[in-house]
Design a protein around this motif. Structure first.
Motif, PDB file in Angstrom:
ATOM      1  N   TYR A 148     -41.104  27.421  11.918  1.00 35.05           N
ATOM      2  CA  TYR A 148     -40.479  26.785  11.026  1.00 35.05           C
ATOM      3  C   TYR A 148     -39.688  27.940  10.027  1.00 35.05           C
ATOM      4  O   TYR A 148     -38.326  27.457   9.749  1.00 35.05           O
ATOM      5  CB  TYR A 148     -41.160  25.883  10.043  1.00 35.05           C
ATOM      6  CG  TYR A 148     -40.487  25.361   8.846  1.00 35.05           C
ATOM      7  CD1 TYR A 148     -39.623  24.255   8.733  1.00 35.05           C
ATOM      8  CD2 TYR A 148     -40.526  25.859   7.387  1.00 35.05           C
ATOM      9  CE1 TYR A 148     -38.775  23.670   7.873  1.00 35.05           C
ATOM     10  CE2 TYR A 148     -40.083  25.214   6.548  1.00 35.05           C
ATOM     11  CZ  TYR A 148     -39.298  24.314   6.544  1.00 35.05           C
ATOM     12  OH  TYR A 148     -38.483  23.720   5.457  1.00 35.05           O
TER      13      TYR A 148
ATOM     14  N   ASN B 210     -44.995  16.842   9.410  1.00 35.10           N
ATOM     15  CA  ASN B 210     -44.203  15.733  10.105  1.00 35.10           C
ATOM     16  C   ASN B 210     -42.821  15.977   9.558  1.00 35.10           C
ATOM     17  O   ASN B 210     -41.971  16.214  10.266  1.00 35.10           O
ATOM     18  CB  ASN B 210     -44.610  14.412   9.310  1.00 35.10           C
ATOM     19  CG  ASN B 210     -43.797  13.325  10.053  1.00 35.10           C
ATOM     20  OD1 ASN B 210     -43.432  13.446  11.116  1.00 35.10           O
ATOM     21  ND2 ASN B 210     -43.318  12.188   9.221  1.00 35.10           N
ATOM     22  N   ASN B 211     -42.581  16.514   8.358  1.00 36.45           N
ATOM     23  CA  ASN B 211     -41.430  16.957   7.735  1.00 36.45           C
ATOM     24  C   ASN B 211     -40.923  18.194   8.352  1.00 36.45           C
ATOM     25  O   ASN B 211     -39.527  18.381   8.674  1.00 36.45           O
ATOM     26  CB  ASN B 211     -41.506  17.180   6.228  1.00 36.45           C
ATOM     27  CG  ASN B 211     -41.655  15.877   5.346  1.00 36.45           C
ATOM     28  OD1 ASN B 211     -41.381  14.887   5.954  1.00 36.45           O
ATOM     29  ND2 ASN B 211     -42.105  15.960   4.190  1.00 36.45           N
ATOM     30  N   ILE B 212     -41.487  19.093   8.766  1.00 33.91           N
ATOM     31  CA  ILE B 212     -40.808  20.191   9.352  1.00 33.91           C
ATOM     32  C   ILE B 212     -41.105  20.209  10.874  1.00 33.91           C
ATOM     33  O   ILE B 212     -40.683  21.067  11.733  1.00 33.91           O
ATOM     34  CB  ILE B 212     -41.878  21.527   8.930  1.00 33.91           C
ATOM     35  CG1 ILE B 212     -43.190  21.827   9.591  1.00 33.91           C
ATOM     36  CG2 ILE B 212     -41.833  21.660   7.430  1.00 33.91           C
ATOM     37  CD1 ILE B 212     -43.870  22.909   9.398  1.00 33.91           C
ATOM     38  N   GLY B 213     -41.372  18.920  11.458  1.00 31.32           N
ATOM     39  CA  GLY B 213     -41.187  18.923  12.942  1.00 31.32           C
ATOM     40  C   GLY B 213     -42.388  19.311  13.601  1.00 31.32           C
ATOM     41  O   GLY B 213     -42.154  19.634  14.793  1.00 31.32           O
ATOM     42  N   ALA B 214     -43.698  19.353  12.930  1.00 36.61           N
ATOM     43  CA  ALA B 214     -44.604  20.138  13.782  1.00 36.61           C
ATOM     44  C   ALA B 214     -45.811  19.533  14.380  1.00 36.61           C
ATOM     45  O   ALA B 214     -46.888  19.771  14.713  1.00 36.61           O
ATOM     46  CB  ALA B 214     -45.255  21.328  13.074  1.00 36.61           C
ATOM     47  N   THR B 215     -45.727  18.005  14.131  1.00 36.58           N
ATOM     48  CA  THR B 215     -46.761  17.020  14.553  1.00 36.58           C
ATOM     49  C   THR B 215     -47.088  17.149  15.956  1.00 36.58           C
ATOM     50  O   THR B 215     -48.068  16.635  16.533  1.00 36.58           O
ATOM     51  CB  THR B 215     -46.377  15.632  14.012  1.00 36.58           C
ATOM     52  OG1 THR B 215     -44.701  15.420  14.765  1.00 36.58           O
ATOM     53  CG2 THR B 215     -46.378  15.477  12.547  1.00 36.58           C
ATOM     54  N   GLN B 216     -46.008  17.496  16.827  1.00 35.32           N
ATOM     55  CA  GLN B 216     -46.397  17.753  18.289  1.00 35.32           C
ATOM     56  C   GLN B 216     -47.308  18.927  18.521  1.00 35.32           C
ATOM     57  O   GLN B 216     -48.015  18.916  19.506  1.00 35.32           O
ATOM     58  CB  GLN B 216     -45.143  17.890  19.095  1.00 35.32           C
ATOM     59  CG  GLN B 216     -44.320  16.640  18.988  1.00 35.32           C
ATOM     60  CD  GLN B 216     -44.887  15.230  19.524  1.00 35.32           C
ATOM     61  OE1 GLN B 216     -45.676  15.486  20.670  1.00 35.32           O
ATOM     62  NE2 GLN B 216     -44.892  14.192  19.157  1.00 35.32           N
TER      63      GLN B 216
ATOM     64  N   THR C 262     -36.916  29.405  11.831  1.00 39.79           N
ATOM     65  CA  THR C 262     -35.614  28.440  12.037  1.00 39.79           C
ATOM     66  C   THR C 262     -34.869  28.469  10.550  1.00 39.79           C
ATOM     67  O   THR C 262     -33.500  28.414  10.514  1.00 39.79           O
ATOM     68  CB  THR C 262     -36.182  27.046  12.624  1.00 39.79           C
ATOM     69  OG1 THR C 262     -36.457  27.439  13.801  1.00 39.79           O
ATOM     70  CG2 THR C 262     -34.885  26.107  12.549  1.00 39.79           C
TER      71      THR C 262
END
Length: 127
Positions: free
Chosen positions: A53, A92-98, A56
């Motif tokens: 994150y 979730n907001n930074i797109g790291a839930t995977q 990016t």
């Protein structure tokens, strides 16, 4: 004879060095912390997600700026505590839930905190 004097010098140096280290770290950490394998893996995943994150979205900023902003987001009310829900929401907001699962979040907070809450200082140290 030479072996004993070398041992004495080494032990004197070690005692002197340890007393310096103890004085310098007494206010921050009493002893090093060792984690379970599951916690170490979860922390590694969290660090990787935060670093991705940062690369990016904070490429032109200092790494400390990204960490400061993340902690400020996690600790909305300013009480120095981070909950499982707030960390999950941030991921979730930074797109790291995977990358970092709910189980990983709970493992980290259970190991570092008081069940469902951990301090911002502890979070800052693992980042």
């Amino acid at each position: 004879m030479m072996h004993q004097s070398l041992r004495r010098i080494t032990s004197q140096y070690t005692l002197r060095h340890l007393s310096k280290v103890d004085r310098s770290t007494a206010s921050t950490t009493a002893c090093p912390r060792f984690f379970t394998t599951a916690t170490s893996n979860a922390i590694f995943k969290l660090k990787s997600a935060v670093e991705q994150y940062r690369l990016t979205n904070y490429a032109q900023e200092l790494p400390s700026r990204c960490k400061k902003d993340l902690i400020k987001t996690l600790d909305r009310d300013g009480n120095g505590r981070i909950s499982v829900d707030s960390l999950t929401s941030l991921l979730n907001n930074i797109g790291a839930t995977q990358t970092v699962t709910q189980v990983d979040v709970e493992t980290i907070i259970n190991e570092l905190g008081d069940g469902s809450i951990m301090g911002t200082d502890q979070f800052r140290q693992i980042l």
